[in-house]
Design a protein around this motif. Structure first.
Motif, mmCIF file in Angstrom:
data_model
loop_
_atom_site.group_PDB
_atom_site.id
_atom_site.type_symbol
_atom_site.label_atom_id
_atom_site.label_comp_id
_atom_site.label_asym_id
_atom_site.label_seq_id
_atom_site.Cartn_x
_atom_site.Cartn_y
_atom_site.Cartn_z
ATOM 1 N N TYR A 143 -2.143 12.309 3.824
ATOM 2 C CA TYR A 143 -2.589 11.737 5.088
ATOM 3 C C TYR A 143 -3.432 12.753 5.838
ATOM 4 N N GLU A 170 0.851 -1.187 0.000
ATOM 5 C CA GLU A 170 0.000 0.000 0.000
ATOM 6 C C GLU A 170 0.885 1.234 0.000
ATOM 7 N N GLY A 197 -2.940 7.524 6.926
ATOM 8 C CA GLY A 197 -2.691 7.766 5.513
ATOM 9 C C GLY A 197 -3.891 7.425 4.649
ATOM 10 N N LYS A 198 -4.087 8.195 3.590
ATOM 11 C CA LYS A 198 -5.148 7.912 2.625
ATOM 12 C C LYS A 198 -4.577 6.916 1.606
ATOM 13 N N ALA A 199 -4.576 5.649 2.002
ATOM 14 C CA ALA A 199 -3.828 4.631 1.278
ATOM 15 C C ALA A 199 -4.715 3.808 0.350
ATOM 16 N N THR A 200 -4.083 3.311 -0.709
ATOM 17 C CA THR A 200 -4.658 2.293 -1.577
ATOM 18 C C THR A 200 -3.830 1.030 -1.410
ATOM 19 N N THR A 214 6.051 9.930 -0.761
ATOM 20 C CA THR A 214 5.102 8.812 -0.774
ATOM 21 C C THR A 214 5.593 7.720 0.176
ATOM 22 N N TYR A 235 0.743 5.876 0.037
ATOM 23 C CA TYR A 235 -0.010 7.122 0.092
ATOM 24 C C TYR A 235 0.959 8.300 0.142
#
Length: 291
Positions: A48, A43, A274-277, A62, A45
């Motif tokens: 955050y 993952e 974190g705004k994670a994928t 990142t 991001y």
């Protein structure tokens, strides 16, 4: 096959984030059955949440986190299972001077028991399960740093889970849990209160022959804690999130009891996270049946 995939999916889900608890399922392994799953995920991001406000930091760039997780479940009886999970996690930034971290994170052990199970002919099978778990760090990773793989805090969890299996092969699951974190002494030399949290997860899925798919939604709500900021101990941050995702699975016809899976997860909103994928994959194999 559905039970086997759920185990795979859970092993992918278990190490999604160090602030998240271990997610259980409504299926039970029979007495003496042992199944293990090995999962891999990555993952990243560059955005955050500080509190609930999105931000970026050029001194971090990142942040990429990779994990390998071993997830094992065994049947003590038909109505009592033991679950063990152990992830190895590495995390690193693309910019700045903060050092990456790589190590085994926290060992989690759960007892899961079925409290109620009944098959209603017209509407399908309902079950109610409960889980009690404990996790503890097994390495000396650094908790109070922007690049960290865990809180270094011991934890107990309690969960209740309701599952409905429909006659046409679909199932719907909902569960709620409470995560109690113990205080941790960080490298700066003082004790930090790690906030407790509630979490809720819903899932719907089903299979056609050897192919399976599901979709899930997970929400964690932390109790009062600090926000990310200069001089704020990282383990004391209140970490909340709303996440969604999906999983796919298929058996392999040329190897008995072996299957492969893939999945994705997305952070929709959050607090101090974190705004994670996330992209995941893995293997699951039935090791043995002890009678």
């Amino acid at each position: 096959m559905k039970k086997t995939f759920i185990l795979m999916m859970l092993s992918l889900y278990a190490s999604y984030n160090y602030a998240q608890g271990l997610i259980l399922d409504g299926f039970m392994q029979k007495k003496g059955d042992i199944i293990s799953a090995l999962s891999f995920s990555t993952e990243n991001y560059d955005t955050y949440y500080v509190g609930e406000v999105k931000t970026q930091n050029p001194n971090l760039g990142t942040i990429t986190t990779n994990s390998t997780s071993l997830y094992v479940v065994g049947g003590i009886t038909d109505y009592l299972n033991v679950v063990v999970n152990l992830p190895y996690i590495s995390s690193k930034p693309s910019a700045g001077f903060w050092s990456p971290q790589s190590d085994f994170q926290d060992l989690s052990i759960f007892l899961k028991g079925r409290l109620f199970n009944h098959n209603f002919e017209s509407v399908g099978q309902f079950s109610l399960s409960a889980g009690l778990g404990y996790s503890t760090p097994i390495s000396q990773y650094i908790a109070d740093a922007p690049i960290s793989i865990g809180h270094q805090a011991k934890r107990t969890e309690f969960r209740l889970l309701v599952q409905h299996q429909l006659p046409m092969g679909l199932f719907i699951m909902a569960q709620g849990g409470y995560l109690h974190n113990y205080n941790v002494t960080i490298d700066r030399g003082y004790e930090v209160l790690v906030p407790d949290a509630f979490d809720f997860t819903a899932r719907i899925g089903g299979n056609i022959k050897s192919f399976y798919a599901d979709a899930w939604l997970s929400n964690q709500i932390a109790k009062k804690g600090t926000n990310i900021g200069p001089g704020v101990p990282f383990p004391g941050n209140a970490i909340s999130f709303l996440r969604t995702g999906f999983n796919l699975y298929s058996t392999l016809p040329f190897v008995k009891n072996l299957g492969v899976s893939a999945g994705m997860g997305f952070t929709l909103s959050g607090e101090n996270i974190g705004k994670a994928t996330r992209i995941s994959g893995g293997l699951v194999y039935k090791l043995s049946v002890l009678k």
